[in-house]
Design a protein around this motif. Structure first.
Motif, mmCIF file in Angstrom:
data_model
loop_
_atom_site.group_PDB
_atom_site.id
_atom_site.type_symbol
_atom_site.label_atom_id
_atom_site.label_comp_id
_atom_site.label_asym_id
_atom_site.label_seq_id
_atom_site.Cartn_x
_atom_site.Cartn_y
_atom_site.Cartn_z
ATOM 1 N N GLU A 128 29.416 -29.423 28.486
ATOM 2 C CA GLU A 128 30.079 -29.473 27.187
ATOM 3 C C GLU A 128 31.424 -30.161 27.359
ATOM 4 O O GLU A 128 32.349 -29.599 27.929
ATOM 5 C CB GLU A 128 30.298 -28.058 26.639
ATOM 6 C CG GLU A 128 30.995 -28.017 25.289
ATOM 7 C CD GLU A 128 30.133 -28.584 24.175
ATOM 8 O OE1 GLU A 128 30.706 -29.067 23.177
ATOM 9 O OE2 GLU A 128 28.905 -28.545 24.295
ATOM 10 N N ARG A 133 36.557 -31.338 23.358
ATOM 11 C CA ARG A 133 36.564 -31.959 22.033
ATOM 12 C C ARG A 133 37.980 -32.341 21.623
ATOM 13 O O ARG A 133 38.907 -31.593 21.841
ATOM 14 C CB ARG A 133 35.994 -30.979 20.989
ATOM 15 C CG ARG A 133 34.505 -30.769 21.097
ATOM 16 C CD ARG A 133 34.034 -29.629 20.218
ATOM 17 N NE ARG A 133 34.702 -29.608 18.931
ATOM 18 C CZ ARG A 133 34.421 -30.439 17.937
ATOM 19 N NH1 ARG A 133 33.507 -31.351 18.095
ATOM 20 N NH2 ARG A 133 35.067 -30.361 16.794
ATOM 21 N N ARG A 185 30.926 -16.064 13.256
ATOM 22 C CA ARG A 185 30.389 -17.256 13.888
ATOM 23 C C ARG A 185 29.621 -16.889 15.156
ATOM 24 O O ARG A 185 30.001 -16.005 15.902
ATOM 25 C CB ARG A 185 31.535 -18.221 14.250
ATOM 26 C CG ARG A 185 31.056 -19.595 14.620
ATOM 27 C CD ARG A 185 32.226 -20.544 14.678
ATOM 28 N NE ARG A 185 31.756 -21.887 14.965
ATOM 29 C CZ ARG A 185 31.567 -22.341 16.183
ATOM 30 N NH1 ARG A 185 31.792 -21.562 17.208
ATOM 31 N NH2 ARG A 185 31.149 -23.572 16.374
ATOM 32 N N THR A 244 28.105 -16.917 18.892
ATOM 33 C CA THR A 244 28.773 -17.134 20.175
ATOM 34 C C THR A 244 27.782 -17.661 21.184
ATOM 35 O O THR A 244 26.593 -17.402 21.097
ATOM 36 C CB THR A 244 29.382 -15.823 20.692
ATOM 37 O OG1 THR A 244 28.330 -14.849 20.839
ATOM 38 C CG2 THR A 244 30.419 -15.281 19.721
ATOM 39 N N GLY A 245 28.259 -18.396 22.171
ATOM 40 C CA GLY A 245 27.409 -18.985 23.190
ATOM 41 C C GLY A 245 27.140 -18.025 24.329
ATOM 42 O O GLY A 245 27.559 -16.860 24.301
ATOM 43 N N ASP A 276 34.145 -36.255 15.166
ATOM 44 C CA ASP A 276 33.873 -35.492 16.387
ATOM 45 C C ASP A 276 32.978 -36.251 17.357
ATOM 46 O O ASP A 276 32.629 -35.730 18.423
ATOM 47 C CB ASP A 276 33.248 -34.137 16.044
ATOM 48 C CG ASP A 276 31.945 -34.282 15.242
ATOM 49 O OD1 ASP A 276 31.416 -35.408 15.136
ATOM 50 O OD2 ASP A 276 31.457 -33.261 14.720
ATOM 51 N N THR A 331 23.476 -26.109 17.002
ATOM 52 C CA THR A 331 24.602 -25.848 16.107
ATOM 53 C C THR A 331 24.986 -24.378 16.116
ATOM 54 O O THR A 331 26.171 -24.030 16.162
ATOM 55 C CB THR A 331 24.253 -26.283 14.674
ATOM 56 O OG1 THR A 331 24.025 -27.691 14.641
ATOM 57 C CG2 THR A 331 25.373 -25.929 13.700
ATOM 58 N N TYR A 391 24.802 -22.123 18.424
ATOM 59 C CA TYR A 391 25.425 -21.612 19.633
ATOM 60 C C TYR A 391 26.286 -22.657 20.345
ATOM 61 O O TYR A 391 26.707 -22.450 21.473
ATOM 62 C CB TYR A 391 24.340 -21.072 20.572
ATOM 63 C CG TYR A 391 23.456 -20.064 19.893
ATOM 64 C CD1 TYR A 391 23.997 -18.891 19.360
ATOM 65 C CD2 TYR A 391 22.094 -20.290 19.740
ATOM 66 C CE1 TYR A 391 23.193 -17.967 18.706
ATOM 67 C CE2 TYR A 391 21.286 -19.366 19.091
ATOM 68 C CZ TYR A 391 21.838 -18.207 18.582
ATOM 69 O OH TYR A 391 21.049 -17.287 17.932
ATOM 70 N N GLY A 392 26.541 -23.771 19.678
ATOM 71 C CA GLY A 392 27.417 -24.783 20.235
ATOM 72 C C GLY A 392 28.829 -24.631 19.720
ATOM 73 O O GLY A 392 29.225 -23.581 19.190
ATOM 74 N N HIS A 393 29.605 -25.696 19.849
ATOM 75 C CA HIS A 393 31.016 -25.661 19.451
ATOM 76 C C HIS A 393 31.352 -26.769 18.455
ATOM 77 O O HIS A 393 32.515 -27.054 18.230
ATOM 78 C CB HIS A 393 31.903 -25.802 20.691
ATOM 79 C CG HIS A 393 31.632 -24.768 21.732
ATOM 80 N ND1 HIS A 393 32.103 -23.476 21.652
ATOM 81 C CD2 HIS A 393 30.901 -24.830 22.883
ATOM 82 C CE1 HIS A 393 31.695 -22.790 22.704
ATOM 83 N NE2 HIS A 393 30.966 -23.585 23.466
ATOM 84 N N GLY A 394 30.342 -27.376 17.857
ATOM 85 C CA GLY A 394 30.597 -28.538 17.021
ATOM 86 C C GLY A 394 30.592 -28.290 15.532
ATOM 87 O O GLY A 394 30.760 -29.219 14.761
ATOM 88 N N ARG A 434 40.287 -23.743 11.977
ATOM 89 C CA ARG A 434 39.762 -24.321 13.208
ATOM 90 C C ARG A 434 40.535 -25.556 13.634
ATOM 91 O O ARG A 434 40.838 -25.769 14.802
ATOM 92 C CB ARG A 434 38.286 -24.673 13.015
ATOM 93 C CG ARG A 434 37.697 -25.431 14.202
ATOM 94 C CD ARG A 434 36.329 -25.952 13.824
ATOM 95 N NE ARG A 434 35.829 -26.758 14.943
ATOM 96 C CZ ARG A 434 34.620 -26.652 15.456
ATOM 97 N NH1 ARG A 434 33.798 -25.750 14.982
ATOM 98 N NH2 ARG A 434 34.246 -27.438 16.427
#
Length: 312
Positions: A21, A24, A66, A68-69, A217, A280, A282-285, A309
């Protein structure tokens, strides 16, 4: 600056292939919607059909947080959203297809008299224009995940959408099709944007470089190759093997603009949590917020979450 962005995009692609990952960049702040005008912008108001034969989903979510991963021990990701909860998701190109199939083909049948054929067993739908020169086909079991195909004869051109393309953006294309055939009924309610691509990109903070429009992004881009048979293509970092959309070279440019205008805007779209792509969830985008449980309109609540954010 544009060159640096392209190099970073390439680094992201390489990192994701290795399962990493990448860090960003900070994104530009997105203005919150005013509580006095909580509805989405006018450019997002395509028609919604809920007549007989099409099922409309109702928001049933209570509240949530939200997703979480995986944790440091590699345990499976968790979420406090139930699979059937309704959530708001942005950016749109991270939200998946959704369930608004009625908005994609309902108006063609019920407002413009297009003829529909439906195979209930396979879920296959084909709808033809009254003059037989154009058709739209939905195939949810296509082996390559190419759910939607729009074809026109004389001149021949074709548009395809993958299973990950938001149906809100697809509806902006299909609902404009009758105007291309001279049927101007409801044209005031279904505009075909004439805003140039560079202005649409600037409006939504996308960059423009050598025929490529890239999201802030770097996850999504619209690529223009005028000398190729596929003149326009929407690509996504998480779905490299299957473009979100393709347009052959004779496709009217207004359809591409309509798609891009709806795909690029920061306004969130509504989904059942189970329909949001796993990358989406479990990601961060992406930003995910509940439809219900907030003290304000869901769009306002989501816009505030976007601001929170992007403040860090």
């Amino acid at each position: 600056m544009a060159s640096d962005r392209s190099k970073r995009a390439a680094r992201i692609l390489r990192a994701r292939r290795r399962g990493q990952e990448p860090p960003r960049p900070a994104a530009a702040a997105i203005p919150a919607l005013s509580p006095l005008a909580p509805d989405p912008p006018l450019s997002d108001q395509f028609l919604t059909y809920t007549g007989s034969g099409w099922v409309a989903s109702d928001p049933i979510a209570d509240s949530g947080h939200r997703a979480t991963g995986p944790d440091s021990a590699g345990h499976a990701p968790t979420s406090q959203y139930a699979h059937d909860e309704r959530v708001m998701v942005s950016p749109r190109y991270m939200a998946g297809a959704g369930d608004q199939i009625a908005d994609v083909i309902g108006p063609l049948k019920h407002l413009f008299g297009w003829h529909a054929q439906h195979d209930a067993a396979a879920g296959h739908v084909k709808i033809d224009s009254p003059d037989g020169s154009m058709f739209c086909e939905f195939d949810p079991i296509h082996p390559l995940g190419r759910w939607w195909t729009i074809s026109h004869h004389e001149p021949y051109w074709e548009v395809t959408f993958s299973r990950q393309m938001p149906m809100e953006a697809i509806a902006a294309v299909t609902q404009a099709l009758p105007q291309l055939l001279g049927d101007t009924r409801h044209a005031e309610r279904i505009p075909i944007t004439d805003m140039p691509f560079d202005q649409l990109a600037e409006l939504n903070d996308w960059s423009v470089e050598e025929g490529t429009l890239t999201s802030p992004d770097l996850y999504c881009r619209l690529v223009y190759t005028p000398h190729e048979e596929i003149a326009w293509q929407v690509e996504h970092v998480n779905f490299e093997s299957a473009p979100l959309a393709t347009f052959t070279k004779d496709t009217p440019t207004g359809l591409v603009r309509n798609l891009f205008a709806h795909l690029a805007m920061p306004t969130a779209v509504e989904r059942t949590f189970a329909d949001v792509p796993i990358s989406t969830r479990y990601g961060h985008g992406a930003v995910i917020t509940p439809v219900r449980g907030a003290a304000v309109n869901p769009h306002v609540h989501h816009a505030l979450a976007q601001l929170d954010r992007h403040s860090f």
